[in-house]
Write an enzyme that holds these catalytic residues in place. Structure first.
Site, PDB file in Angstrom:
ATOM      1  N   SER A 233       0.831  -1.223   0.000  1.00  0.00           N
ATOM      2  CA  SER A 233       0.000   0.000   0.000  1.00  0.00           C
ATOM      3  C   SER A 233       0.855   1.258   0.000  1.00  0.00           C
ATOM      4  O   SER A 233       0.608   2.190  -0.788  1.00  0.00           O
ATOM      5  CB  SER A 233      -0.971  -0.010   1.185  1.00  0.00           C
ATOM      6  OG  SER A 233      -0.311  -0.336   2.377  1.00  0.00           O
ATOM      7  N   HIS A 263      -2.247  -8.838   2.061  1.00  0.00           N
ATOM      8  CA  HIS A 263      -1.842  -7.605   2.767  1.00  0.00           C
ATOM      9  C   HIS A 263      -2.936  -7.271   3.791  1.00  0.00           C
ATOM     10  O   HIS A 263      -3.229  -8.090   4.652  1.00  0.00           O
ATOM     11  CB  HIS A 263      -1.622  -6.526   1.694  1.00  0.00           C
ATOM     12  CG  HIS A 263      -0.948  -5.273   2.152  1.00  0.00           C
ATOM     13  ND1 HIS A 263      -0.169  -5.182   3.263  1.00  0.00           N
ATOM     14  CD2 HIS A 263      -0.943  -4.018   1.607  1.00  0.00           C
ATOM     15  CE1 HIS A 263       0.292  -3.946   3.393  1.00  0.00           C
ATOM     16  NE2 HIS A 263      -0.183  -3.221   2.398  1.00  0.00           N
ATOM     17  N   HIS A 309       5.508 -13.160   7.233  1.00  0.00           N
ATOM     18  CA  HIS A 309       5.690 -11.754   6.839  1.00  0.00           C
ATOM     19  C   HIS A 309       6.791 -11.662   5.796  1.00  0.00           C
ATOM     20  O   HIS A 309       7.749 -12.431   5.831  1.00  0.00           O
ATOM     21  CB  HIS A 309       6.047 -10.892   8.065  1.00  0.00           C
ATOM     22  CG  HIS A 309       5.761  -9.452   7.834  1.00  0.00           C
ATOM     23  ND1 HIS A 309       6.679  -8.607   7.257  1.00  0.00           N
ATOM     24  CD2 HIS A 309       4.648  -8.721   8.051  1.00  0.00           C
ATOM     25  CE1 HIS A 309       6.143  -7.406   7.150  1.00  0.00           C
ATOM     26  NE2 HIS A 309       4.902  -7.440   7.621  1.00  0.00           N
ATOM     27  N   ARG A 318       3.537  -5.572  16.922  1.00  0.00           N
ATOM     28  CA  ARG A 318       2.154  -5.074  16.883  1.00  0.00           C
ATOM     29  C   ARG A 318       1.193  -6.194  17.306  1.00  0.00           C
ATOM     30  O   ARG A 318       0.147  -5.933  17.895  1.00  0.00           O
ATOM     31  CB  ARG A 318       1.833  -4.563  15.474  1.00  0.00           C
ATOM     32  CG  ARG A 318       2.794  -3.461  15.020  1.00  0.00           C
ATOM     33  CD  ARG A 318       2.625  -3.130  13.552  1.00  0.00           C
ATOM     34  NE  ARG A 318       2.922  -4.281  12.703  1.00  0.00           N
ATOM     35  CZ  ARG A 318       2.665  -4.335  11.396  1.00  0.00           C
ATOM     36  NH1 ARG A 318       2.093  -3.297  10.799  1.00  0.00           N
ATOM     37  NH2 ARG A 318       2.971  -5.407  10.684  1.00  0.00           N
ATOM     38  N   ASP A 364      -1.978  -8.903  11.966  1.00  0.00           N
ATOM     39  CA  ASP A 364      -3.384  -9.221  11.730  1.00  0.00           C
ATOM     40  C   ASP A 364      -3.905 -10.408  12.540  1.00  0.00           C
ATOM     41  O   ASP A 364      -5.102 -10.669  12.554  1.00  0.00           O
ATOM     42  CB  ASP A 364      -3.589  -9.519  10.238  1.00  0.00           C
ATOM     43  CG  ASP A 364      -3.320  -8.284   9.402  1.00  0.00           C
ATOM     44  OD1 ASP A 364      -3.699  -7.189   9.834  1.00  0.00           O
ATOM     45  OD2 ASP A 364      -2.716  -8.416   8.326  1.00  0.00           O
TER      46      ASP A 364
END
Ligand code: HAX
Length: 425
Positions: A233, A263, A309, A318, A364
């Site tokens: 992105s 993504h 990843h 995260r 995620d």
């Protein structure tokens, strides 16, 4: 002039000078070589972009302007926006000034609501969001000034103006998409006395545990805000922006990339997977049951969403932030218990399978379970929440890119024939 613009005005000449000196004094030095594997493999690891807002270390994850993300989880997202742009955290006065700047720019023009009304009822929310962001470009100040004849030195100023306008409006249009698309009732207007992240949380219409919910959304907005500039992105937005397309076009192009399942859409896929497992077993399964289930999935050639990843080789900090939140606040929630269980089981399975270079959870893997707990159960919406946050980083990168005076992006492609001849020399 806003305090943020004043601060940047004092910094931009130095930044420009540093970039000019690098080009003038070191322009021909080599910093990275490109292997055939990298050409065939999505340009992995080729150092060919400049990005000051953040960096991602393969063994430590996201660092924003020198500060590890886990040290920023209690900050306001707008403070992190200031940090990404200026390299420093704002003081209280500066933070308040940026908040009131954003609050004064939240009004959304009427044509955007007409566009929202026109979508077929089952349109994917990311489709709605990227279209509405493009349509907001009707009001681009950069485009307007460029058409009149804008000096290159001033590009960044109008890019900042557009960025602040767009960032201010993102929670307003994103929450409206949620309310409309999922039949939640009337659109909720922003409250001018709330901070940016809490305002978004408020406009979604969650009614219980509001303090906790606001805190969660602020943290969510902080941890998803940026991930240097080589991800799909940010890179897409950068390329589009390098053609001097305005921030609205650039961000919406990036969001189209974020909407892909490898993504940003992975957060939707992650919770879908967790719900499928719960549904399959009718309860939180035991470790061995889950191990067999996940292995069968891998054997079918499917990925385990939320794991792996392109850059990281450790547990994504995260993910750690979300995990710690869940442990403290919702330890007995079924979805969250699944997140913990998968974390215990999946890395070993991926190592055993031997394909994934990174067997660890990414950002995620946990966030969906947290959102679900507070009543945001429509998984198709999750990537929109990610997008609102990521607008902070992408817009900051665009402003700094214009401040540096970066040219249009234009790498060189080669043909398969050329590559074959070259390697056989
Ligand atoms: N489950 C099963 N297999 C996996 C895997 C996973 N979670 N992650 C990687 N692999 C496989 C790949 O599919 C690939 O298989 P093939 O050789 O058969 O094609 C192999 O391992 C090597 O892949 P890699 O080099 O480790 O991974 P990439 O850099 O190519 O891709 C991805 C990185 C994140 C896309 C990948 O790990 C993946 O598909 N993960 C699941 C989806 C996901 O969680 N995406 C979110 C990423 C974070 C993000 O960007 N959020 O916005």
């Amino acid at each position: 002039m806003s305090m943020l613009k004043a601060k940047l005005s004092s910094q931009v000449p130095d930044l420009r000078e540093r970039v000019r000196n690098l080009g003038k004094n070191h322009g021909t030095k080599t910093i990275s070589q490109v292997t055939v594997e990298q050409v065939l493999g999505g340009m992995r690891g080729v150092k060919s972009l400049i990005c000051d807002t953040s960096e991602v270390g393969l063994d430590y994850g996201l660092v924003i302007r020198g500060i590890p993300i886990l040290k920023l989880t209690e900050k306001l997202p707008e403070d992190v926006l200031w940090l990404m742009l200026t390299g420093e955290l704002p003081n209280e006065k500066e933070s308040k000034d940026l908040q009131s700047e954003l609050n004064s720019r939240m009004d959304v023009p009427e044509h955007i609501w007409n566009i929202l009304d026109a979508f077929p009822a089952d349109t994917h929310p990311m489709n709605m969001l990227s279209s509405m962001v493009t349509a907001l470009g009707y009001g681009s100040k950069f485009k307007h000034e460029y058409e009149k004849g804008l000096k290159k030195d001033l590009y960044w100023e109008y890019t900042l103006e557009d960025s602040l306008d767009l960032i201010a409006k993102m929670p307003v249009i994103a929450s409206a998409i949620y309310r409309k698309r999922f039949g939640k009732g009337d659109i909720i207007k922003p409250k001018k006395d709330l901070d940016w992240g809490a305002n978004y949380a408020y406009m979604l219409g969650v009614e219980e545990n509001l303090d906790e919910w606001y805190r969660l959304m602020r943290m969510y907005m902080v941890i998803h805000c940026d991930h240097e500039s080589g991800n799909v992105s940010a890179f897409t937005s950068h390329v589009v922006g390098s053609a001097l397309s305005d921030v609205y076009y650039s961000l919406s192009a990036g969001l189209a990339g974020l909407a892909g399942p490898l993504h940003g859409l992975a957060n939707q896929e992650c919770l879908k997977f967790i719900l499928e497992v719960l549904n399959h077993f009718g309860k939180v399964p035991g470790d061995e049951e889950l191990r067999v289930y996940a292995k069968e999935r891998l054997d079918k050639g499917l990925v385990i969403p939320g794991y792996g990843h392109a850059v990281l080789r450790v547990t994504d900090p995260r993910f750690t932030a979300s995990l710690e939140w869940g442990k403290k606040v919702i330890p007995n929630d079924d979805r969250f218990m699944m997140v913990e269980k998968l974390f215990r089981i999946v890395p070993d399975l991926l190592i055993e399978q031997g394909k994934a270079k990174d067997p660890w959870p990414n950002v995620d893997a946990a966030t969906g379970a947290l959102l679900y707990h507070y009543g945001i159960k429509e998984i198709e919406y999750y990537t929109v929440i990610f997008s609102v946050s990521r607008a902070l980083g992408i817009c900051s990168q665009l402003v700094l890119s214009r401040a540096m005076g970066e040219p249009i992006t234009r790498p060189k492609s080669v043909t398969t024939d050329w590559l074959e001849k070259e390697v056989s020399k």
